[in-house]
Design a protein around this motif. Structure first.
Motif, PDB file in Angstrom:
ATOM      1  N   THR A 248      44.591  30.105  40.639  1.00  0.00           N
ATOM      2  CA  THR A 248      43.832  29.534  39.523  1.00  0.00           C
ATOM      3  C   THR A 248      42.493  30.233  39.290  1.00  0.00           C
ATOM      4  O   THR A 248      42.159  30.556  38.153  1.00  0.00           O
ATOM      5  N   LEU A 249      41.733  30.436  40.348  1.00  0.00           N
ATOM      6  CA  LEU A 249      40.372  30.929  40.114  1.00  0.00           C
ATOM      7  C   LEU A 249      40.318  32.358  39.571  1.00  0.00           C
ATOM      8  O   LEU A 249      39.579  32.609  38.616  1.00  0.00           O
ATOM      9  N   PRO A 250      41.107  33.295  40.102  1.00  0.00           N
ATOM     10  CA  PRO A 250      41.064  34.638  39.512  1.00  0.00           C
ATOM     11  C   PRO A 250      41.452  34.601  38.030  1.00  0.00           C
ATOM     12  O   PRO A 250      40.905  35.345  37.221  1.00  0.00           O
ATOM     13  N   LEU A 251      42.371  33.706  37.703  1.00  0.00           N
ATOM     14  CA  LEU A 251      42.796  33.560  36.315  1.00  0.00           C
ATOM     15  C   LEU A 251      41.620  33.126  35.441  1.00  0.00           C
ATOM     16  O   LEU A 251      41.364  33.697  34.379  1.00  0.00           O
ATOM     17  N   ALA A 252      40.886  32.119  35.903  1.00  0.00           N
ATOM     18  CA  ALA A 252      39.736  31.625  35.148  1.00  0.00           C
ATOM     19  C   ALA A 252      38.674  32.707  35.018  1.00  0.00           C
ATOM     20  O   ALA A 252      38.159  32.969  33.933  1.00  0.00           O
ATOM     21  N   PHE A 253      38.382  33.356  36.140  1.00  0.00           N
ATOM     22  CA  PHE A 253      37.363  34.407  36.094  1.00  0.00           C
ATOM     23  C   PHE A 253      37.798  35.530  35.159  1.00  0.00           C
ATOM     24  O   PHE A 253      36.989  36.107  34.447  1.00  0.00           O
ATOM     25  N   GLY A 254      39.100  35.821  35.173  1.00  0.00           N
ATOM     26  CA  GLY A 254      39.629  36.913  34.362  1.00  0.00           C
ATOM     27  C   GLY A 254      39.427  36.693  32.878  1.00  0.00           C
ATOM     28  O   GLY A 254      39.443  37.640  32.095  1.00  0.00           O
ATOM     29  N   GLN A 255      39.258  35.427  32.504  1.00  0.00           N
ATOM     30  CA  GLN A 255      39.094  35.135  31.079  1.00  0.00           C
ATOM     31  C   GLN A 255      37.637  34.929  30.679  1.00  0.00           C
ATOM     32  O   GLN A 255      37.325  34.692  29.526  1.00  0.00           O
ATOM     33  N   MET A 256      36.752  34.980  31.672  1.00  0.00           N
ATOM     34  CA  MET A 256      35.334  34.683  31.441  1.00  0.00           C
ATOM     35  C   MET A 256      34.558  35.959  31.139  1.00  0.00           C
ATOM     36  O   MET A 256      34.900  37.015  31.675  1.00  0.00           O
ATOM     37  N   ALA A 257      33.499  35.832  30.328  1.00  0.00           N
ATOM     38  CA  ALA A 257      32.599  36.979  30.164  1.00  0.00           C
ATOM     39  C   ALA A 257      31.908  37.205  31.506  1.00  0.00           C
ATOM     40  O   ALA A 257      31.473  36.247  32.148  1.00  0.00           O
ATOM     41  N   GLY A 258      31.843  38.434  31.948  1.00  0.00           N
ATOM     42  CA  GLY A 258      31.214  38.725  33.248  1.00  0.00           C
ATOM     43  C   GLY A 258      32.098  38.306  34.407  1.00  0.00           C
ATOM     44  O   GLY A 258      31.636  38.176  35.543  1.00  0.00           O
ATOM     45  N   GLY A 259      33.390  38.102  34.125  1.00  0.00           N
ATOM     46  CA  GLY A 259      34.308  37.576  35.137  1.00  0.00           C
ATOM     47  C   GLY A 259      34.475  38.459  36.361  1.00  0.00           C
ATOM     48  O   GLY A 259      34.595  37.951  37.475  1.00  0.00           O
ATOM     49  N   VAL A 260      34.466  39.774  36.168  1.00  0.00           N
ATOM     50  CA  VAL A 260      34.654  40.667  37.317  1.00  0.00           C
ATOM     51  C   VAL A 260      33.514  40.452  38.302  1.00  0.00           C
ATOM     52  O   VAL A 260      33.725  40.302  39.512  1.00  0.00           O
ATOM     53  N   PHE A 261      32.326  40.356  37.748  1.00  0.00           N
ATOM     54  CA  PHE A 261      31.150  40.144  38.587  1.00  0.00           C
ATOM     55  C   PHE A 261      31.206  38.789  39.293  1.00  0.00           C
ATOM     56  O   PHE A 261      31.111  38.690  40.517  1.00  0.00           O
ATOM     57  N   PHE A 262      31.420  37.729  38.509  1.00  0.00           N
ATOM     58  CA  PHE A 262      31.428  36.386  39.089  1.00  0.00           C
ATOM     59  C   PHE A 262      32.544  36.217  40.118  1.00  0.00           C
ATOM     60  O   PHE A 262      32.362  35.605  41.165  1.00  0.00           O
ATOM     61  N   SER A 263      33.702  36.768  39.804  1.00  0.00           N
ATOM     62  CA  SER A 263      34.831  36.626  40.705  1.00  0.00           C
ATOM     63  C   SER A 263      34.551  37.326  42.039  1.00  0.00           C
ATOM     64  O   SER A 263      34.843  36.792  43.117  1.00  0.00           O
ATOM     65  N   THR A 264      33.959  38.516  41.936  1.00  0.00           N
ATOM     66  CA  THR A 264      33.637  39.239  43.164  1.00  0.00           C
ATOM     67  C   THR A 264      32.652  38.444  44.002  1.00  0.00           C
ATOM     68  O   THR A 264      32.857  38.236  45.208  1.00  0.00           O
ATOM     69  N   ILE A 265      31.588  37.966  43.342  1.00  0.00           N
ATOM     70  CA  ILE A 265      30.581  37.191  44.065  1.00  0.00           C
ATOM     71  C   ILE A 265      31.205  35.932  44.668  1.00  0.00           C
ATOM     72  O   ILE A 265      30.924  35.560  45.807  1.00  0.00           O
ATOM     73  N   PHE A 266      32.094  35.299  43.915  1.00  0.00           N
ATOM     74  CA  PHE A 266      32.707  34.075  44.408  1.00  0.00           C
ATOM     75  C   PHE A 266      33.465  34.329  45.712  1.00  0.00           C
ATOM     76  O   PHE A 266      33.308  33.611  46.699  1.00  0.00           O
ATOM     77  N   PHE A 267      34.277  35.386  45.735  1.00  0.00           N
ATOM     78  CA  PHE A 267      35.045  35.630  46.958  1.00  0.00           C
ATOM     79  C   PHE A 267      34.155  36.122  48.099  1.00  0.00           C
ATOM     80  O   PHE A 267      34.448  35.875  49.273  1.00  0.00           O
TER      81      PHE A 267
END
Ligand code: PFF
Length: 456
Positions: A304-323
């Motif tokens: 779920t979360l990578p999917l959400a981040f993938g659709q967000m502006a700045g998602g690559v950044f946020f997703s990386t920070i999240f993990f």
């Protein structure tokens, strides 16, 4: 007030003390907040039908988790040794039996077994840092993200490598000693994690399915509740708070005399529960918005979360920070999982901290291969609760932790003299009385009821 310890100097721990109350609260919070909140809570709640499970979980946290945590800290501080030696010492000191050390041994074993699979999942979060940063999730569909996950866990060499890297990181910190590094990491990590959970929450509020997510989590449907899901809720309460296995007892051994145990416990319980609820609120709307299955199991967060981040502006950044943050959270929990075993080896066999950590770390790493292979080569080998991974998880969370917690509250509530506990809790007023009723009656009866009904 006269205590059994009166007369001699207050004991000192071999391993040093926390520099402040804040340091202790941060360390315990670091141990409590981990994969249990963000990875496990949503998927277990999903598998057990949502609402009713969440309600039982919350009740368990308050009426069982809180008194067990207070009991563990007060026992730890009074004994000031590793959990095995502390239980033996206090058992004798309270005029009972040194055999209580077996409660400590049970905890040492539980920590080793939990970390063996915890490290495997923590390894996934490490890999997801790299995946996120590489941009594979940007704009990806639900199917693509699921396919990513399935092919990833299907590769035993890769997830075995991630497990190895994570164990090496855990050994590295524990070998250096408890205070150094840990305090700084937690001070930054918990607020940052909270911030990112809120970013995710805002995103999922706008997913159009927020109402469904909230309803799933908070509308109790008691028809879905079986004794087994009540046991799962109890087990989750223990797991997420890091109680029932002596980790908090070991941390309590390094706690300064004047710190309030009640206040510290409440702070930790509130922080930990809030993060779990936030994770659920962020994840379930996304599950429904993307037609995913809430009972999907251990892959839920990774789908779920990578999917959400993938659709967000700045998602690559946020997703990386999240993990990155999730890996940190797992790291500070892994330290708690190793501490009872390491402190025991250091004191019992006069090893250095580094030697003890390497020995325990290697053992855990080796056992962990059972869980690594549960997701691929041995995924068809199932018995009792399921795969090897499922069984280790079930045995530890649902049996060993509640059993450990039961014995700990019985010890604090019935074996220890009223004066000894009042002395440690710095009170004999209404808070103390409330703790005592919970520790003597409510928690033991509750745990026993659930264990007996679910297991037999
Ligand atoms: N509480 C941790 C989590 O929720 O991820 C797991 C854990 C850490 C359990 C330390 C037990 C422990 F001693």
């Amino acid at each position: 007030m006269l205590s059994n310890q009166a007369g001699d100097e207050k004991r000192k721990s071999l391993h040093g003390h926390w520099s402040s109350r804040m340091a202790f609260v941060l360390a315990v919070t670091g141990s409590a907040v981990g994969l249990g909140n963000i990875w496990k809570f949503p998927y277990i709640a999903g598998q057990n039908g949502g609402g009713a499970f969440v309600l039982v979980y919350l009740v368990c946290v308050v009426v069982i988790g809180m008194p067990v945590m207070m009991s563990e800290i007060l026992i730890g501080r009074r004994g000031r040794r590793n959990p095995v030696a502390t239980m033996e010492l206090l058992g004798k000191e309270e005029g009972h039996s040194g055999k209580w050390r077996l409660v400590g041994s049970l905890g040492v074993l539980a920590g080793i077994l939990i970390l063996s699979y915890y490290s495997v999942i923590a390894g996934w979060t490490l890999a997801y840092i790299v995946k996120s940063a590489s941009g594979v999730f940007a704009g990806a569909s639900a199917e693509a993200v699921e396919a990513q996950f399935n092919s990833f866990v299907g590769d035993w060499r890769l997830i075995g490598l991630c497990h190895t890297v994570f164990m090496a990181l855990a050994v590295f910190v524990v070998a250096r000693g408890v205070e150094r590094g840990l305090e700084q990491a937690v001070r930054f990590m918990v607020p940052a994690l909270l911030f990112l959970m809120i970013v995710l929450l805002v995103y999922s509020m706008n997913s159009g399915y927020f109402g469904e997510g909230v309803a799933f989590m908070f509308t109790p449907d008691f028809d879905k509740l079986t004794w087994n899901s009540v046991l799962a809720a109890l087990g989750q309460a223990f797991f997420t708070l890091s109680i029932g296995m002596g980790a908090i007892m070991a941390y309590g051994a390094y706690l300064p005399e004047e710190t309030s145990i009640t206040g510290s416990s409440a702070a930790v319980v509130i922080a930990d529960t809030s993060i779990a609820i936030l994770a659920g609120l962020a994840i379930f709307p996304l599950v429904f918005a993307n037609n995913l299955d809430p009972a999907d199991g251990p892959g839920l967060v990774f789908d779920t979360l990578p999917l959400a981040f993938g659709q967000m502006a700045g998602g690559v950044f946020f997703s990386t920070i999240f993990f990155v943050l999730l890996s940190f959270a797992a790291w500070t929990s892994a330290i708690g999982l190793m501490e009872p075993a390491v402190a025991w080896i250091v004191e019992r066999f006069s090893k250095t901290r580094a030697q003890a950590t390497v020995m325990i770390g290697f053992t855990i790493w080796f056992i962990g291969w059972g869980s690594v292979l549960s997701f691929n080569v041995l995924s068809d080998v199932t018995f009792l609760a399921g795969t090897i991974f499922d069984n280790v998880d079930y045995l530890t969370s649902n049996i060993m932790l509640p059993l450990g917690g039961l014995l700990i509250v019985i010890f604090a509530g019935w074996v220890m003299a009223r004066n000894s506990t009042a002395d440690e809790l710095h009170s004999s007023g209404s808070l103390f009385k409330a703790w005592r009723v919970l520790a003597r009656f409510v928690a033991p009866v509750g745990i026993l009821l659930v264990l007996i009904n679910a297991v037999l």
